[in-house]
Design a protein around this motif. Structure first.
Motif, PDB file in Angstrom:
ATOM      1  N   PHE A  73       0.839  -1.200   0.000  1.00 25.20           N
ATOM      2  CA  PHE A  73       0.000   0.000   0.000  1.00 25.20           C
ATOM      3  C   PHE A  73       0.872   1.247   0.000  1.00 25.20           C
ATOM      4  O   PHE A  73       1.804   1.353   0.792  1.00 25.20           O
ATOM      5  N   GLN A  74       0.590   2.188  -0.893  1.00 32.48           N
ATOM      6  CA  GLN A  74       1.320   3.450  -0.966  1.00 32.48           C
ATOM      7  C   GLN A  74       0.371   4.573  -0.555  1.00 32.48           C
ATOM      8  O   GLN A  74      -0.655   4.787  -1.184  1.00 32.48           O
ATOM      9  N   SER A  75       0.710   5.278   0.490  1.00 34.42           N
ATOM     10  CA  SER A  75      -0.105   6.392   0.952  1.00 34.42           C
ATOM     11  C   SER A  75       0.248   7.646   0.151  1.00 34.42           C
ATOM     12  O   SER A  75       1.397   8.077   0.133  1.00 34.42           O
ATOM     13  N   VAL A  76      -0.758   8.228  -0.499  1.00 37.11           N
ATOM     14  CA  VAL A  76      -0.546   9.438  -1.280  1.00 37.11           C
ATOM     15  C   VAL A  76      -1.467  10.520  -0.711  1.00 37.11           C
ATOM     16  O   VAL A  76      -2.682  10.438  -0.851  1.00 37.11           O
ATOM     17  N   PRO A  77      -0.913  11.515  -0.016  1.00 40.38           N
ATOM     18  CA  PRO A  77      -1.760  12.575   0.514  1.00 40.38           C
ATOM     19  C   PRO A  77      -2.332  13.431  -0.622  1.00 40.38           C
ATOM     20  O   PRO A  77      -1.660  13.634  -1.642  1.00 40.38           O
ATOM     21  N   PRO A  78      -3.558  13.922  -0.475  1.00 37.88           N
ATOM     22  CA  PRO A  78      -4.145  14.739  -1.534  1.00 37.88           C
ATOM     23  C   PRO A  78      -3.439  16.086  -1.635  1.00 37.88           C
ATOM     24  O   PRO A  78      -2.952  16.628  -0.651  1.00 37.88           O
ATOM     25  N   SER A  79      -3.403  16.627  -2.833  1.00 39.30           N
ATOM     26  CA  SER A  79      -2.769  17.935  -3.016  1.00 39.30           C
ATOM     27  C   SER A  79      -3.729  19.019  -2.528  1.00 39.30           C
ATOM     28  O   SER A  79      -4.944  18.899  -2.677  1.00 39.30           O
ATOM     29  N   PRO A  80      -3.218  20.071  -1.905  1.00 36.62           N
ATOM     30  CA  PRO A  80      -4.097  21.117  -1.379  1.00 36.62           C
ATOM     31  C   PRO A  80      -4.788  21.879  -2.508  1.00 36.62           C
ATOM     32  O   PRO A  80      -4.217  22.118  -3.569  1.00 36.62           O
ATOM     33  N   SER A  81      -6.035  22.283  -2.263  1.00 34.74           N
ATOM     34  CA  SER A  81      -6.803  23.007  -3.275  1.00 34.74           C
ATOM     35  C   SER A  81      -6.348  24.468  -3.381  1.00 34.74           C
ATOM     36  O   SER A  81      -6.462  25.084  -4.432  1.00 34.74           O
ATOM     37  N   LYS A  82      -5.869  25.026  -2.275  1.00 37.38           N
ATOM     38  CA  LYS A  82      -5.326  26.390  -2.299  1.00 37.38           C
ATOM     39  C   LYS A  82      -4.299  26.507  -1.190  1.00 37.38           C
ATOM     40  O   LYS A  82      -4.225  25.675  -0.291  1.00 37.38           O
ATOM     41  N   GLU A  83      -3.511  27.572  -1.250  1.00 36.25           N
ATOM     42  CA  GLU A  83      -2.473  27.782  -0.238  1.00 36.25           C
ATOM     43  C   GLU A  83      -3.117  28.250   1.066  1.00 36.25           C
ATOM     44  O   GLU A  83      -4.023  29.099   1.057  1.00 36.25           O
ATOM     45  N   HIS A  84      -2.647  27.708   2.186  1.00 35.30           N
ATOM     46  CA  HIS A  84      -3.174  28.087   3.494  1.00 35.30           C
ATOM     47  C   HIS A  84      -2.027  28.598   4.361  1.00 35.30           C
ATOM     48  O   HIS A  84      -0.916  28.077   4.306  1.00 35.30           O
ATOM     49  N   ASP A  85      -2.361  29.593   5.169  1.00 33.25           N
ATOM     50  CA  ASP A  85      -1.395  30.117   6.128  1.00 33.25           C
ATOM     51  C   ASP A  85      -1.929  29.782   7.522  1.00 33.25           C
ATOM     52  O   ASP A  85      -2.908  30.362   7.996  1.00 33.25           O
ATOM     53  N   TYR A  86      -1.308  28.813   8.196  1.00 36.01           N
ATOM     54  CA  TYR A  86      -1.823  28.354   9.477  1.00 36.01           C
ATOM     55  C   TYR A  86      -1.653  29.402  10.582  1.00 36.01           C
ATOM     56  O   TYR A  86      -2.281  29.304  11.631  1.00 36.01           O
ATOM     57  N   LYS A  87      -0.804  30.402  10.371  1.00 37.29           N
ATOM     58  CA  LYS A  87      -0.592  31.415  11.402  1.00 37.29           C
ATOM     59  C   LYS A  87      -1.691  32.464  11.414  1.00 37.29           C
ATOM     60  O   LYS A  87      -2.022  33.000  12.459  1.00 37.29           O
ATOM     61  N   SER A  88      -2.251  32.787  10.261  1.00 35.58           N
ATOM     62  CA  SER A  88      -3.224  33.872  10.202  1.00 35.58           C
ATOM     63  C   SER A  88      -4.663  33.395   9.989  1.00 35.58           C
ATOM     64  O   SER A  88      -5.598  34.094  10.348  1.00 35.58           O
ATOM     65  N   GLU A  89      -4.877  32.202   9.426  1.00 36.51           N
ATOM     66  CA  GLU A  89      -6.235  31.741   9.159  1.00 36.51           C
ATOM     67  C   GLU A  89      -6.853  31.103  10.390  1.00 36.51           C
ATOM     68  O   GLU A  89      -6.162  30.505  11.208  1.00 36.51           O
ATOM     69  N   GLN A  90      -8.175  31.237  10.489  1.00 34.71           N
ATOM     70  CA  GLN A  90      -8.920  30.594  11.565  1.00 34.71           C
ATOM     71  C   GLN A  90      -9.059  29.103  11.252  1.00 34.71           C
ATOM     72  O   GLN A  90      -9.341  28.723  10.120  1.00 34.71           O
ATOM     73  N   ALA A  91      -8.872  28.262  12.254  1.00 35.45           N
ATOM     74  CA  ALA A  91      -8.981  26.822  12.045  1.00 35.45           C
ATOM     75  C   ALA A  91     -10.434  26.437  11.798  1.00 35.45           C
ATOM     76  O   ALA A  91     -11.351  27.017  12.373  1.00 35.45           O
ATOM     77  N   ILE A  92     -10.653  25.465  10.928  1.00 29.97           N
ATOM     78  CA  ILE A  92     -12.002  25.005  10.629  1.00 29.97           C
ATOM     79  C   ILE A  92     -12.271  23.756  11.466  1.00 29.97           C
ATOM     80  O   ILE A  92     -11.527  22.789  11.428  1.00 29.97           O
TER      81      ILE A  92
END
Length: 134
Positions: A73-92
């Motif tokens: 089994f090869q784990s392939v993480p999905p590619s992000p749909s847009k760039e996120h900034d974890y320092k300034s964005e509110q967590a969902i």
């Protein structure tokens, strides 16, 4: 003669008989007594282990190792749909998406940060006239 009175349980033999005092001389040796106690302890432990066996050995296998570690089994993480900034964005999270449905929560002023401090508790009612919630 008193017919109602109780008879006494004391007889002449009971009154005169004095039980013999225990001999102060040791009848058995100290080593023999210690060996007997040790033998009783070992036998009682063996019987206890025989009638009360311990729990079976635990299998420490995690769900990940048991269910998800399949060979090949090869784990392939999905590619992000847009760039996120974890320092300034509110967590969902569940609460950030459903804060309108939660009861007994203060009014939310900004949609992107629903759980920041709210000054409505300390603001006098006369100064809160611009509040749309009232």
């Amino acid at each position: 003669m008193d017919l109602v009175s109780k008879t006494q349980d004391v007889t002449t033999v009971k009154e005169a008989f004095i039980p013999p005092a225990a001999s102060q001389i040791r009848q058995r040796g100290l080593r023999e007594e210690l060996l007997e106690k040790a033998l009783y302890n070992t036998i009682s432990q063996q019987v206890d282990e025989e009638f009360n066996p311990g729990p079976p050995p635990a299998e420490f296998i995690s769900t990940t190792r048991e269910d998800f570690k399949v060979p090949g089994f090869q784990s392939v993480p999905p590619s992000p749909s847009k760039e996120h900034d974890y320092k300034s964005e509110q967590a969902i999270s569940f609460w950030s998406e459903n804060h309108e449905k939660v009861q007994r929560v203060t009014a939310v002023k900004t949609r992107d940060t629903p759980f920041k401090r709210n000054s409505l508790f300390s603001t006098p009612i006369g100064q809160r006239l611009d509040d749309p919630v009232l």
